[in-house]
Enzyme design. Structure first.
Site, PDB file in Angstrom:
ATOM      1  CG  HIS A 142      -0.242  -0.209   2.297  1.00 60.73           C
ATOM      2  ND1 HIS A 142       0.587   1.030   3.189  1.00 60.73           N
ATOM      3  CD2 HIS A 142      -0.107  -1.169   3.346  1.00 60.73           C
ATOM      4  CE1 HIS A 142       1.164   0.578   4.166  1.00 60.73           C
ATOM      5  NE2 HIS A 142       0.562  -0.600   4.436  1.00 60.73           N
TER       6      HIS A 142
HETATM    7  P1  TYD Z   1      -1.443  -2.443   7.830  1.00 63.70           P
HETATM    8  O1  TYD Z   1      -0.798  -1.118   7.944  1.00 63.70           O
HETATM    9  O2  TYD Z   1      -2.004  -2.762   6.627  1.00 63.70           O
HETATM   10  O3  TYD Z   1      -0.244  -3.593   7.857  1.00 63.70           O
HETATM   11  P2  TYD Z   1       1.055  -3.700   7.107  1.00 63.70           P
HETATM   12  O4  TYD Z   1       1.336  -2.605   6.016  1.00 63.70           O
HETATM   13  O5  TYD Z   1       2.285  -3.886   8.192  1.00 63.70           O
HETATM   14  O6  TYD Z   1       1.086  -4.984   6.157  1.00 63.70           O
HETATM   15  O7  TYD Z   1      -2.141  -2.995   8.990  1.00 63.70           O
HETATM   16  C1  TYD Z   1      -2.790  -4.179   9.293  1.00 63.70           C
HETATM   17  C2  TYD Z   1      -4.018  -3.991  10.206  1.00 63.70           C
HETATM   18  O8  TYD Z   1      -3.716  -3.421  11.266  1.00 63.70           O
HETATM   19  C3  TYD Z   1      -5.158  -3.282   9.480  1.00 63.70           C
HETATM   20  O9  TYD Z   1      -6.200  -4.105   9.687  1.00 63.70           O
HETATM   21  C4  TYD Z   1      -5.052  -2.104  10.156  1.00 63.70           C
HETATM   22  C5  TYD Z   1      -4.565  -2.320  11.583  1.00 63.70           C
HETATM   23  N1  TYD Z   1      -3.756  -1.302  12.114  1.00 63.70           N
HETATM   24  C6  TYD Z   1      -4.212  -0.311  13.149  1.00 63.70           C
HETATM   25  O10 TYD Z   1      -5.383  -0.617  13.677  1.00 63.70           O
HETATM   26  N2  TYD Z   1      -3.615   0.566  13.614  1.00 63.70           N
HETATM   27  C7  TYD Z   1      -2.298   0.946  13.242  1.00 63.70           C
HETATM   28  O11 TYD Z   1      -1.697   1.748  13.861  1.00 63.70           O
HETATM   29  C8  TYD Z   1      -1.733  -0.030  12.126  1.00 63.70           C
HETATM   30  C9  TYD Z   1      -0.364   0.513  11.541  1.00 63.70           C
HETATM   31  C10 TYD Z   1      -2.519  -0.717  11.700  1.00 63.70           C
END
Ligand code: TYD
Length: 145
Positions: free
Chosen positions: A55
């Site tokens: 993303h």
């Molecule tokens: P995501 O940012 O997509 O993870 P990565 O980029 O590390 O693969 O986040 C994964 C899940 O965690 C998503 O459902 C949102 C949640 N999340 C939060 O609730 N708070 C946060 O600060 C972050 C970064 C993610």
């Protein structure tokens, strides 16, 4: 003093306080990074072969540190991919907004610590690659897809 171009990703050497009892590193926003830290999160227990990310962010800027272990951060601006290997707890990768990122090649036991400029908001995420490409083309004039 060097003028820093904060519109591009950048490796930042953080202070390292050597100590026979164990070393110490810190981040103190205004001195080292161009944003105030609003949130800190970290990922850990990443299974072998797994990847994270996939993303970009509309607004959030981030500083990523491998506080333990090692992993790769792959950044795409719509034109070229650049891979950064993070494996030192005193080195940060600054990621401006608008960069597509994936994180992979996690060594067992790695911890990926992220300091970010915004509170969590799903609206700030661009999770669709085609949308990222359109936004990137607006920002940078082209997207290679
Ligand atoms: P995501 O940012 O997509 O993870 P990565 O980029 O590390 O693969 O986040 C994964 C899940 O965690 C998503 O459902 C949102 C949640 N999340 C939060 O609730 N708070 C946060 O600060 C972050 C970064 C993610």
């Amino acid at each position: 003093m060097e003028t820093v171009n904060w519109s591009e990703p950048r490796i930042i050497q953080l202070p390292k306080i050597y100590d026979p009892r164990g070393n110490l590193t810190f981040v103190q926003d205004a001195d080292q990074i161009p944003f105030e830290i609003a949130r800190v999160y970290w990922t850990y227990d990443v299974p072998a072969g797994e990847f994270r990310g996939g993303h970009s962010h509309r607004e959030a800027e981030e500083l990523v540190v491998a506080t333990g272990g090692s992993f790769n951060v792959n950044l795409y601006d719509g034109v070229e991919w650049v891979t950064y290997t993070l494996n030192r707890p005193y080195v940060g990768l600054y990621i401006p907004s608008g960069y597509w990122r994936t994180l992979d090649n996690f060594a067992s036991g790695s911890v990926c610590l992220v300091m970010t400029s915004t509170l969590y908001s799903e609206e700030d995420y661009v999770r669709d690659f085609d949308e990222f490409c359109s936004l990137s083309a607006e920002r940078r004039g082209r997207c290679n897809g």
